[in-house]
Structures are given as C-alpha cells and as structure tokens.
Design an enzyme around this catalytic site. Structure first.
Site, PDB file in Angstrom:
ATOM      1  CB  CYS A 175      -0.937   0.013   1.203  1.00  0.00           C
ATOM      2  SG  CYS A 175      -2.106  -1.340   1.158  1.00  0.00           S
TER       3      CYS A 175
ATOM      4  CG  HIS B 183      -3.192   3.307   2.500  1.00  0.00           C
ATOM      5  ND1 HIS B 183      -3.596   2.949   1.229  1.00  0.00           N
ATOM      6  CD2 HIS B 183      -3.233   2.167   3.237  1.00  0.00           C
ATOM      7  CE1 HIS B 183      -3.870   1.658   1.219  1.00  0.00           C
ATOM      8  NE2 HIS B 183      -3.658   1.162   2.424  1.00  0.00           N
TER       9      HIS B 183
ATOM     10  CG  ASN C  62      -6.548  -0.861   1.222  1.00  0.00           C
ATOM     11  OD1 ASN C  62      -5.896  -0.396   0.289  1.00  0.00           O
ATOM     12  ND2 ASN C  62      -5.981  -1.390   2.290  1.00  0.00           N
TER      13      ASN C  62
HETATM   14  N1  ACO Z   1     -17.891  -8.767   9.992  1.00  0.00           N
HETATM   15  C1  ACO Z   1     -18.259  -9.037  11.242  1.00  0.00           C
HETATM   16  N2  ACO Z   1     -17.369  -9.328  12.221  1.00  0.00           N
HETATM   17  C2  ACO Z   1     -16.065  -9.335  11.900  1.00  0.00           C
HETATM   18  C3  ACO Z   1     -15.619  -9.074  10.595  1.00  0.00           C
HETATM   19  C4  ACO Z   1     -16.591  -8.793   9.633  1.00  0.00           C
HETATM   20  N3  ACO Z   1     -16.264  -8.515   8.330  1.00  0.00           N
HETATM   21  N4  ACO Z   1     -14.272  -9.149  10.567  1.00  0.00           N
HETATM   22  C5  ACO Z   1     -13.879  -9.455  11.816  1.00  0.00           C
HETATM   23  N5  ACO Z   1     -14.964  -9.585  12.617  1.00  0.00           N
HETATM   24  C6  ACO Z   1     -15.005  -9.922  14.037  1.00  0.00           C
HETATM   25  C7  ACO Z   1     -13.793 -10.692  14.494  1.00  0.00           C
HETATM   26  O1  ACO Z   1     -13.937 -12.069  14.236  1.00  0.00           O
HETATM   27  C8  ACO Z   1     -13.777 -10.377  15.966  1.00  0.00           C
HETATM   28  O2  ACO Z   1     -14.729 -11.203  16.594  1.00  0.00           O
HETATM   29  P1  ACO Z   1     -14.424 -11.824  18.052  1.00  0.00           P
HETATM   30  O3  ACO Z   1     -14.269 -10.621  18.968  1.00  0.00           O
HETATM   31  O4  ACO Z   1     -15.621 -12.644  18.325  1.00  0.00           O
HETATM   32  O5  ACO Z   1     -13.146 -12.583  17.907  1.00  0.00           O
HETATM   33  C9  ACO Z   1     -14.284  -8.940  16.029  1.00  0.00           C
HETATM   34  O6  ACO Z   1     -14.972  -8.718  14.782  1.00  0.00           O
HETATM   35  C10 ACO Z   1     -13.192  -7.923  16.178  1.00  0.00           C
HETATM   36  O7  ACO Z   1     -12.139  -8.237  15.248  1.00  0.00           O
HETATM   37  P2  ACO Z   1     -10.892  -7.278  15.063  1.00  0.00           P
HETATM   38  O8  ACO Z   1      -9.989  -7.877  14.033  1.00  0.00           O
HETATM   39  O9  ACO Z   1     -10.329  -6.944  16.400  1.00  0.00           O
HETATM   40  O10 ACO Z   1     -11.629  -6.001  14.448  1.00  0.00           O
HETATM   41  P3  ACO Z   1     -11.018  -4.590  14.160  1.00  0.00           P
HETATM   42  O11 ACO Z   1     -11.810  -3.572  14.845  1.00  0.00           O
HETATM   43  O12 ACO Z   1      -9.525  -4.567  14.329  1.00  0.00           O
HETATM   44  O13 ACO Z   1     -11.304  -4.411  12.595  1.00  0.00           O
HETATM   45  C11 ACO Z   1     -10.119  -4.502  10.510  1.00  0.00           C
HETATM   46  C12 ACO Z   1     -10.747  -5.297  11.645  1.00  0.00           C
HETATM   47  C13 ACO Z   1     -11.211  -3.722   9.849  1.00  0.00           C
HETATM   48  C14 ACO Z   1      -9.465  -5.480   9.568  1.00  0.00           C
HETATM   49  C15 ACO Z   1      -9.057  -3.531  11.108  1.00  0.00           C
HETATM   50  O14 ACO Z   1      -8.229  -4.226  11.991  1.00  0.00           O
HETATM   51  C16 ACO Z   1      -8.190  -2.868  10.074  1.00  0.00           C
HETATM   52  O15 ACO Z   1      -8.649  -2.051   9.303  1.00  0.00           O
HETATM   53  N6  ACO Z   1      -6.870  -3.154  10.096  1.00  0.00           N
HETATM   54  C17 ACO Z   1      -5.883  -2.441   9.297  1.00  0.00           C
HETATM   55  C18 ACO Z   1      -5.918  -2.753   7.845  1.00  0.00           C
HETATM   56  C19 ACO Z   1      -4.773  -2.002   7.188  1.00  0.00           C
HETATM   57  O16 ACO Z   1      -4.436  -0.902   7.551  1.00  0.00           O
HETATM   58  N7  ACO Z   1      -4.111  -2.611   6.252  1.00  0.00           N
HETATM   59  C20 ACO Z   1      -2.892  -1.923   5.759  1.00  0.00           C
HETATM   60  C21 ACO Z   1      -2.779  -1.818   4.406  1.00  0.00           C
HETATM   61  S1  ACO Z   1      -3.264  -3.237   3.483  1.00  0.00           S
HETATM   62  C22 ACO Z   1      -1.908  -3.637   2.469  1.00  0.00           C
HETATM   63  O17 ACO Z   1      -0.811  -3.215   2.623  1.00  0.00           O
HETATM   64  C23 ACO Z   1      -2.196  -4.630   1.353  1.00  0.00           C
END
Ligand code: ACO
Length: 333
Positions: A120, A260, A290
């Site tokens: 990214c 980003h 993204n």
């Molecule tokens: N729908 C419903 N529930 C979900 C989903 C979904 N799509 N995805 C995860 N959950 C659940 C999980 O299973 C978890 O459940 P649990 O508590 O029962 O275990 C709960 O939601 C919380 O999960 P987290 O992973 O802690 O959720 P978070 O708030 O961190 O959000 C996300 C997840 C959106 C992926 C976030 O962490 C994020 O945006 N991370 C950064 C992504 C990023 O910046 N990437 C960098 C660039 S990408 C690249 O370089 C290619």
C-alpha cells in the site's frame, strides 16, 4: 546530509489521472458471501462499496487507463515519456513487468519501465524514486502509476479481509519545475521483520503454486488486522509529522491530507494526532475501499478534477502497507 530544499532540480506533479472499474460490490452483497453485516463494515471501516475489475481486466489495463488520463492532463505525448514506474502488489504476471505491459498499451516506446513492490506504500515509494531519477538529470519526466487488482488475491471466504479491498488505478506525470516548490520533503521507512503480519504467502519462489496451495487459499491476503491497525496509526502519524518538519512547515500550512484509504478509524486517529481536521482530509474509501497502491493517486485525481485541490495548495500524503512499509510526502500541487 543534503537538504531537499537545496537540491538543484525541483519536481512537480504536472497531471493526474485515475481509473476504477464499473462493477460495484456493496456491503449488502458481502452479507450474502460471509458472516458480516453492513452495520459492522460501516462502523469498523467506513466502507460502503468497492469496485471490482472484470475477469479480463488486469492491473496493466487499469494502469494504462489511468496513465493515459494523466498524460492528457499534463499535455505530454506518449512518445515523450522517459520513465514508467508501476507500483503494484498484483502484477499481471511475474514477468514481464506491469510497467512494460503499460508501455505497450500506451505506445510509450521511448520509456524505461519497471515495477516497484511496497504494497500500500508503493505509490509514494515510486514517486520518491521517480523524483530522484528526474533530479539526477538523466530523465526529463516520469509516469508514476499505482494499480492493484486486489479482488484477484482476496480470500472471499475470509470476512476479516474480503470486506476491505477494491480494484483501481491512479497515475501522475512528474516533471522538473522552476516555478513550483513541487515535492518538498519525503520521509519513508520499512520494517521487514513484521512482514508476516500482512502477506500473500504463495505464488513466489518460497511457495510456488501447487494444487495444495490453491486449495489452502495461500495465494490470498493474510492479515493480522488489529496489529496492522496499531502500526499503521503510529507509523503514518510519525512520518507525517517528520515530513512536515523536514519541509519547514506546520499542520496549519497543509491544505489537504491524502492518506492511504485502509480504514476510516485509522484516518480519524491520524487526523487527531497530526492536528488536521477531517474536513481537510480527502476520503473516498466509502466508495472504493482499500485499492492498495492506487488509494492516494485515485483520491488525488478526484480532488483535482472536482476542484478541491488547486495549484499552489500544500498537500500531505501519508501511507502504510505490507512489508511493513510507510511514508509521508509534503508537496505543492
Ligand atoms: N464482519 C463481522 N465481524 C467481523 C468481521 C466482519 N467482516 N471481521 C472481523 N470480525 C469480528 C472478528 O472475528 C472479531 O470477533 P471476536 O471478537 O468474536 O473474535 C471482532 O470482529 C473484532 O475483530 P478485530 O480484528 O479486532 O476487528 P477490528 O476492529 O480490528 O477491525 C479490521 C478489523 C477492519 C481489519 C481492522 O483491523 C483494520 O482495518 N486493520 C488495518 C488494515 C490495514 O491498515 N491494512 C494496511 C494496508 S493493506 C496492504 O498493505 C495490502
């Protein structure tokens, strides 16, 4: 250390272009594919929909469309293009490079072409690389493209990642300038020891494609989302502040931030930490998700074309991605 402001040649963005596929994939459709909900996706990411390329449409096709638009905006003829750099994590194939395929599609027969891999952060890394090539005096202009077809490497059964990504491409033409400040500072970094938090394990020389790797979904994005989130906020904030210091500017001088587009909560956290309100931050992740290396140039092109960004505006780009890689750039558009 050489101060950026003392270098002989300044480099500016002479034109922008972008391309997104027609097909819209909504949160409602994702609800039918995995155990998720529109409410969860909007609340946790800010995303409403994303674009998905046609099966016959690859990163080079999207990149060429964006590149063509940027060349037209810059008034640069294809046979005058000196250098094409494509930042991508989803090349059409392992080789030839996507940049060579873009060159062929555009007919830019006089250009040196290569790809750059920094996930990214790729577009910002490519901009900085092209700037150095122009400042060396060996090249007179560069077409810098960020293009990714993330739908090709998404595990559509993994709700933790499949809701996040979309396809698209953005491009800029860089030229030397004496009238503009152009690119004023860049700060970038990498930490390869954290690479396994965000990766596509298979398809390279470490884990070549086999029936087993395909059955096991090893050719798709694996991400420790929560961990990536924390690093992204910290690295983008620190890089943004450092780039402003290096340019001799403050947050008050910045007209627009183009971050980003990974998650609305990441963008809000950066907004607070660099002290630039959300109404000066360009956001389009609600419509495109993204798009990896394409997020910054697509958002830039949209904001230029709809008149939000004007010549003379000071812009701050901040990025973070797999590698880990990150960076920030301060420039006068
Ligand atoms: N729908 C419903 N529930 C979900 C989903 C979904 N799509 N995805 C995860 N959950 C659940 C999980 O299973 C978890 O459940 P649990 O508590 O029962 O275990 C709960 O939601 C919380 O999960 P987290 O992973 O802690 O959720 P978070 O708030 O961190 O959000 C996300 C997840 C959106 C992926 C976030 O962490 C994020 O945006 N991370 C950064 C992504 C990023 O910046 N990437 C960098 C660039 S990408 C690249 O370089 C290619």
């Amino acid at each position: 250390m050489i101060d950026d402001r003392e270098k002989p040649t300044r480099v500016m963005i002479a034109g922008t272009g972008s391309y997104v596929p027609e097909r819209v994939l909504t949160n409602a459709e994702l609800e039918q594919m995995v155990d998720t909900s529109d409410d969860w996706i909007r609340a946790r990411t800010g995303m409403r929909e994303r674009r998905i390329a046609r099966p016959d449409e690859a990163s080079s096709d999207m990149g060429a469309a964006a590149g063509r638009a940027a060349l037209a905006a810059a008034g640069l003829a294809v046979d005058e293009v000196d250098l094409i750099i494509v930042a991508t994590s989803t090349p059409d194939m392992l080789f030839p490079s996507t940049a060579c395929l873009v060159q062929s599609a555009l007919g830019a027969t006089n250009a040196l072409c290569y790809d750059l891999s920094a996930a990214c952060s790729g577009f910002l890394y490519a901009l900085e690389t092209a700037r150095a090539m122009l400042q060396s005096g060996l090249y007179q202009n560069a077409l810098v493209i960020g293009s990714d077809k993330m739908s090709a490497v998404t595990d559509w059964s993994d709700r933790g990642t499949c809701i996040l990504f979309g396809d698209g491409a953005g491009a800029v033409v860089l030229k030397p300038t004496v009238t503009h400040r152009g690119i004023m500072s860049t700060v970038s970094g990498a930490d390869g020891s954290l690479g396994d938090l965000l990766m596509i394990p298979a398809g390279g020389s470490r884990m070549p494609a086999t029936a087993e790797t395909v059955a096991d979904h090893q050719h798709t994005v694996k991400m420790a989302g929560n961990n990536v989130f924390k690093h992204a906020v910290r690295c983008m904030t620190e890089a943004g502040r450092a780039a402003l210091r290096k340019a001799g500017l403050t947050a008050a001088d910045v007209k627009w931030v183009i971050p980003h587009q990974a998650n609305m909560r990441i963008i809000q956290a950066i907004s607070e930490r660099v002290d630039i309100p959300m109404d000066r931050i360009v956001v389009n992740l609600d419509r495109y998700g993204n798009t990896t290396a394409a997020t910054v140039p697509v958002a830039l092109d949209e904001a230029v074309r709809d008149g939000r960004i004007q010549r003379g505006d000071v812009l701050l780009f901040v990025v973070f991605g797999g590698g880990f890689t990150w960076g920030a750039m301060v420039l006068e558009y």
